[in-house]
Design a protein around this motif. Sequence first.
Motif, short mmCIF file in Angstrom:
data_model
loop_
_atom_site.label_atom_id
_atom_site.label_comp_id
_atom_site.label_asym_id
_atom_site.label_seq_id
_atom_site.Cartn_x
_atom_site.Cartn_y
_atom_site.Cartn_z
N ALA A 31 38.26 22.98 44.57
CA ALA A 31 39.54 23.74 44.80
C ALA A 31 39.83 24.45 43.29
CB ALA A 31 40.63 23.12 45.54
N GLY A 32 39.93 23.54 42.31
CA GLY A 32 40.43 23.74 41.00
C GLY A 32 39.85 24.99 40.45
N GLY A 33 38.59 25.46 40.68
CA GLY A 33 37.87 26.53 40.13
C GLY A 33 37.32 26.17 38.65
N PHE A 34 37.13 27.45 37.81
CA PHE A 34 36.57 27.42 36.56
C PHE A 34 37.86 27.43 35.53
CE2 PHE A 34 32.87 28.64 39.15
CZ PHE A 34 32.25 27.43 38.87
N GLY A 35 38.92 27.58 35.64
CA GLY A 35 39.96 27.99 34.90
C GLY A 35 40.09 29.58 34.70
N ASP A 36 40.89 29.63 33.56
CA ASP A 36 41.52 31.11 33.47
C ASP A 36 40.37 31.70 32.83
OD1 ASP A 36 42.74 33.16 32.85
OD2 ASP A 36 44.03 32.50 31.43
N VAL A 37 40.01 33.10 33.49
CA VAL A 37 38.68 33.78 32.99
C VAL A 37 39.17 34.34 31.85
CG1 VAL A 37 39.51 35.67 34.46
CG2 VAL A 37 37.35 35.44 33.86
N THR A 38 40.38 34.88 31.40
CA THR A 38 40.69 35.34 30.17
C THR A 38 40.31 34.64 28.97
OG1 THR A 38 42.33 37.11 31.39
CG2 THR A 38 42.37 36.64 28.81
N LYS A 39 40.88 33.16 29.28
CA LYS A 39 40.68 32.43 27.95
C LYS A 39 39.05 32.27 27.84
CE LYS A 39 44.93 30.04 28.39
NZ LYS A 39 45.66 28.80 28.54
N ALA A 40 38.43 32.17 29.02
CA ALA A 40 36.90 32.06 28.89
C ALA A 40 36.28 33.19 28.08
CB ALA A 40 36.52 31.84 30.47
N THR A 41 36.74 34.14 28.66
CA THR A 41 36.29 35.53 27.99
C THR A 41 36.57 35.65 26.38
OG1 THR A 41 36.57 36.68 30.06
CG2 THR A 41 36.19 37.98 28.02
N ASP A 42 37.89 35.24 26.17
CA ASP A 42 38.10 35.14 24.62
C ASP A 42 37.10 34.08 23.85
OD1 ASP A 42 39.99 37.18 25.16
OD2 ASP A 42 41.46 35.84 25.13
N ALA A 43 37.08 33.14 24.34
CA ALA A 43 36.09 31.95 23.90
C ALA A 43 34.73 32.49 23.65
CB ALA A 43 36.27 30.60 24.48
N PHE A 44 34.20 32.86 24.64
CA PHE A 44 32.87 33.52 24.80
C PHE A 44 32.62 34.67 23.74
CE2 PHE A 44 29.70 36.23 26.46
CZ PHE A 44 28.47 35.37 26.59
N TYR A 45 33.55 35.56 23.40
CA TYR A 45 33.19 36.48 22.71
C TYR A 45 33.47 35.96 21.27
CZ TYR A 45 34.21 41.18 20.84
OH TYR A 45 33.83 42.73 20.18
#
Length: 352
Positions: free
Chosen positions: A304-318
């Motif tokens: 239920a917690g999910g993977f976290g904020d997708v925007t922060k994940a995108t910034d870190a991945f970039y």
Amino acid sequence: MGKKRGARRMSRAETVSAAAGALVPANDQAGRIEAFSFGDPEAVLDRRQLIDMIECWHNERWYEPPVPMDGLARAFRVSPHHSSAILLKCNMLAASFEASPLLTRRAFRALVQDYLVFGNAYLELRRNRLGAPLRLDHALAKYVRRGIVDGAFWFVPGNASETAFAPGSVVQLAAPSVDQEIYGLPEYLSALQSALLNESATLFRRRYYLNGSHAGFILYATGEFADGDVDALREALRASKGPGNFRNLFVHAPKGAENGIKLLPIAEVGARDEFLGIKNTTRDDVLAAHRVPPQLLGIVPANAGGFGDVTKATDAFYELEIAPLQAVFLEVNDWLGAEAVRFRERSAARAA
């Protein structure tokens, strides 16, 4: 105890002759069982050591790559997570790329895809009549081979004659390899076995449903049946097959004993396999090799917690993946001596 009647001791020659065509128990000591092992398990297809033990051999004209390029091309679509991770990086790099008079967006996108799939990417420089750079064309990495002469490259398609590029007209981008410096190797090779296992699990499950094994069973009956009941049961079972199967079946045996009819499924092993466990484990291996956050590939979280904020994940991945890849393709400018590849800043790319 005396000798058994008719028994005699075999000679050495007779013993060897008999052992050649018979199974002879080893270490037979008074009928005791001897247990032994053959060593550690070894995969039949485990031939990774070949890459470490040999260099890229050549035919006096070009070097052959250490890993078959056609095999990497077929493995590109081996699992959805493998191809999606590569296409995600390709899309993000293409979105941040600024086209130039020397390199088009189409050629750059093909260049990126070749680099991520094969670990090698090539551009051919076209010149005008005055000898000045005109444009950079993409050359398919699957068929390009590096010549044994410095600066020489060959185009070797499978269904046509090989062609030599003009000397000094091809630039090669190669991912570093620890075994040789002629060709690059893709970074996902460590997870390729997991991707193949993911595909095998999917194909097994698909064949499992197509061949109808999930409906197989043995009807074991030991009770007493009236005349004609067995024939009626047989016809009812036949009618339950085909379209609209999985129908319920009612059996009434007034004089039957307890457990007189048993249903023994024969496809229980296939029905209880660890399909989801295999899929999830191999998926995690592939994503770890590509270092792609799961939320960027549309994977549904199991908790239920999910993977976290997708925007922060995108910034870190970039920052951790896309920016280093951009630096790789800037090597084209160093080879050409002109700015053919340029990227927008992260803030400008996000605003666009």
